[in-house]
Design a protein around this motif. Structure first.
Motif, PDB file in Angstrom:
ATOM      1  N   LYS A 180       0.829  -1.201   0.000  1.00  0.00           N
ATOM      2  CA  LYS A 180       0.000   0.000   0.000  1.00  0.00           C
ATOM      3  C   LYS A 180       0.863   1.250   0.000  1.00  0.00           C
ATOM      4  O   LYS A 180       0.558   2.232  -0.685  1.00  0.00           O
ATOM      5  N   GLU A 181       1.962   1.223   0.770  1.00  0.00           N
ATOM      6  CA  GLU A 181       2.855   2.368   0.823  1.00  0.00           C
ATOM      7  C   GLU A 181       3.607   2.549  -0.491  1.00  0.00           C
ATOM      8  O   GLU A 181       3.831   3.669  -0.940  1.00  0.00           O
ATOM      9  N   GLU A 182       4.003   1.450  -1.117  1.00  0.00           N
ATOM     10  CA  GLU A 182       4.689   1.538  -2.410  1.00  0.00           C
ATOM     11  C   GLU A 182       3.741   2.056  -3.491  1.00  0.00           C
ATOM     12  O   GLU A 182       4.157   2.808  -4.382  1.00  0.00           O
ATOM     13  N   ALA A 183       2.471   1.667  -3.416  1.00  0.00           N
ATOM     14  CA  ALA A 183       1.491   2.125  -4.407  1.00  0.00           C
ATOM     15  C   ALA A 183       1.346   3.638  -4.369  1.00  0.00           C
ATOM     16  O   ALA A 183       1.132   4.267  -5.402  1.00  0.00           O
ATOM     17  N   LYS A 184       1.493   4.227  -3.187  1.00  0.00           N
ATOM     18  CA  LYS A 184       1.338   5.677  -3.052  1.00  0.00           C
ATOM     19  C   LYS A 184       2.424   6.458  -3.782  1.00  0.00           C
ATOM     20  O   LYS A 184       2.206   7.609  -4.165  1.00  0.00           O
ATOM     21  N   VAL A 185       3.601   5.855  -3.966  1.00  0.00           N
ATOM     22  CA  VAL A 185       4.726   6.584  -4.560  1.00  0.00           C
ATOM     23  C   VAL A 185       5.111   6.049  -5.939  1.00  0.00           C
ATOM     24  O   VAL A 185       6.088   6.503  -6.534  1.00  0.00           O
ATOM     25  N   ALA A 186       4.360   5.086  -6.472  1.00  0.00           N
ATOM     26  CA  ALA A 186       4.661   4.536  -7.802  1.00  0.00           C
ATOM     27  C   ALA A 186       4.349   5.591  -8.856  1.00  0.00           C
ATOM     28  O   ALA A 186       3.197   5.918  -9.099  1.00  0.00           O
ATOM     29  N   THR A 187       5.389   6.145  -9.470  1.00  0.00           N
ATOM     30  CA  THR A 187       5.199   7.256 -10.399  1.00  0.00           C
ATOM     31  C   THR A 187       5.495   6.894 -11.856  1.00  0.00           C
ATOM     32  O   THR A 187       5.176   7.662 -12.752  1.00  0.00           O
ATOM     33  N   GLN A 188       6.093   5.750 -12.074  1.00  0.00           N
ATOM     34  CA  GLN A 188       6.320   5.322 -13.462  1.00  0.00           C
ATOM     35  C   GLN A 188       6.026   3.839 -13.594  1.00  0.00           C
ATOM     36  O   GLN A 188       6.384   3.042 -12.722  1.00  0.00           O
ATOM     37  N   VAL A 189       5.380   3.483 -14.705  1.00  0.00           N
ATOM     38  CA  VAL A 189       5.094   2.086 -15.024  1.00  0.00           C
ATOM     39  C   VAL A 189       5.757   1.753 -16.355  1.00  0.00           C
ATOM     40  O   VAL A 189       5.522   2.439 -17.353  1.00  0.00           O
ATOM     41  N   ASN A 190       6.597   0.745 -16.346  1.00  0.00           N
ATOM     42  CA  ASN A 190       7.198   0.234 -17.580  1.00  0.00           C
ATOM     43  C   ASN A 190       6.414  -0.989 -18.041  1.00  0.00           C
ATOM     44  O   ASN A 190       6.080  -1.851 -17.222  1.00  0.00           O
ATOM     45  N   ILE A 191       6.149  -1.060 -19.332  1.00  0.00           N
ATOM     46  CA  ILE A 191       5.382  -2.171 -19.896  1.00  0.00           C
ATOM     47  C   ILE A 191       6.221  -2.833 -20.985  1.00  0.00           C
ATOM     48  O   ILE A 191       6.774  -2.151 -21.851  1.00  0.00           O
ATOM     49  N   ARG A 192       6.292  -4.142 -20.931  1.00  0.00           N
ATOM     50  CA  ARG A 192       7.057  -4.869 -21.950  1.00  0.00           C
ATOM     51  C   ARG A 192       6.468  -6.266 -22.135  1.00  0.00           C
ATOM     52  O   ARG A 192       6.191  -6.969 -21.168  1.00  0.00           O
TER      53      ARG A 192
END
Length: 231
Positions: A180-192
């Motif tokens: 939950k804490e990591e979700a709050k600061v996830a600012t970039q998503v890489n897709i491959r």
């Protein structure tokens, strides 16, 4: 007295000459078919790669558009949700021209059995921005078939990164399930991912490897502050 009939030379090809001619014909015919077969294989390979590229890019574009529309509120809820993994991403997304949303959609995009699914959970109406979602999917859409993880099935389909001191961290967040804490600061998503052509031929030279990323920020990162998404 009857005229004499001149007897002309009626000799033909010898057996050896006939065998040589047949052998030459077989070689020429074989070479012609080999060239034709090579041309057909190359043509099929190119057509398969074009098919895989077109199918993959359409699915990638749809996924990118949904992620770019994931900042449904500032500071209220994170766009990327907890328990997102390397093959399953959960996020909020909505589009519209209004100043606020009464309903939003929780997406769960997951890779299962070679198929990329987009599962929709449409929230119940809310005027406060605190949305609740049904326990069963509103609908399930097949984004893409013939999908596999890149790098021979070892590369993650989704990776999540946060900012550290104004720079994106080189170390991804926990890909087995972000907290939950990591979700709050996830600012970039890489897709491959890798995608096979519509024909289903999944040979290595027919697969297309696609990759892209989305940065979930409305302003540049700074050296101070949490640099959370959608700020």
């Amino acid at each position: 007295m009857s005229p004499r009939i001149a007897i002309r030379d009626a000799s033909g090809l010898t057996l050896i000459e006939t065998l040589v001619a047949v052998l030459v014909g077989v070689v020429v015919t074989g070479a012609t078919f080999a060239i034709l077969n090579l041309s057909l294989n190359q043509s099929t390979r190119i057509a398969d790669r074009v098919s895989a590229d077109q199918r993959g890019r359409l699915a990638m574009e749809k996924l990118l558009l949904e992620l770019h529309s994931s900042c449904v509120s500032v500071g209220l809820v994170p766009p990327i949700l907890e328990k997102s993994t390397a093959t399953n991403i959960k996020f909020l997304s909505e589009t519209g021209s209004g100043t606020a949303f009464t309903t939003v959609t929780e997406h769960e995009v997951k890779l299962e059995g070679g198929t990329l699914y987009d599962v929709y959970y449409t929230s119940f109406p809310s005027s406060t921005g605190k949305w609740t979602f049904p326990s069963t999917p509103t609908k399930t859409v097949t984004l893409l078939t013939g999908v596999s993880q890149s790098a021979n099935g070892t590369a993650p389909v989704f990776q999540y990164f946060k900012y550290e001191k104004g720079q994106l961290s080189a170390t991804p967040l926990n890909e087995s399930g972000i907290s939950k804490e990591e979700a709050k600061v996830a600012t970039q998503v890489n897709i491959r991912f890798s995608v096979a052509p519509e024909s289903g031929n999944n040979k290595g030279d027919r697969l297309i490897d696609l990759s892209d990323n989305v940065i979930l920020r409305l302003t540049p990162a700074t050296e101070v502050g949490p640099n959370e998404p959608c700020e």
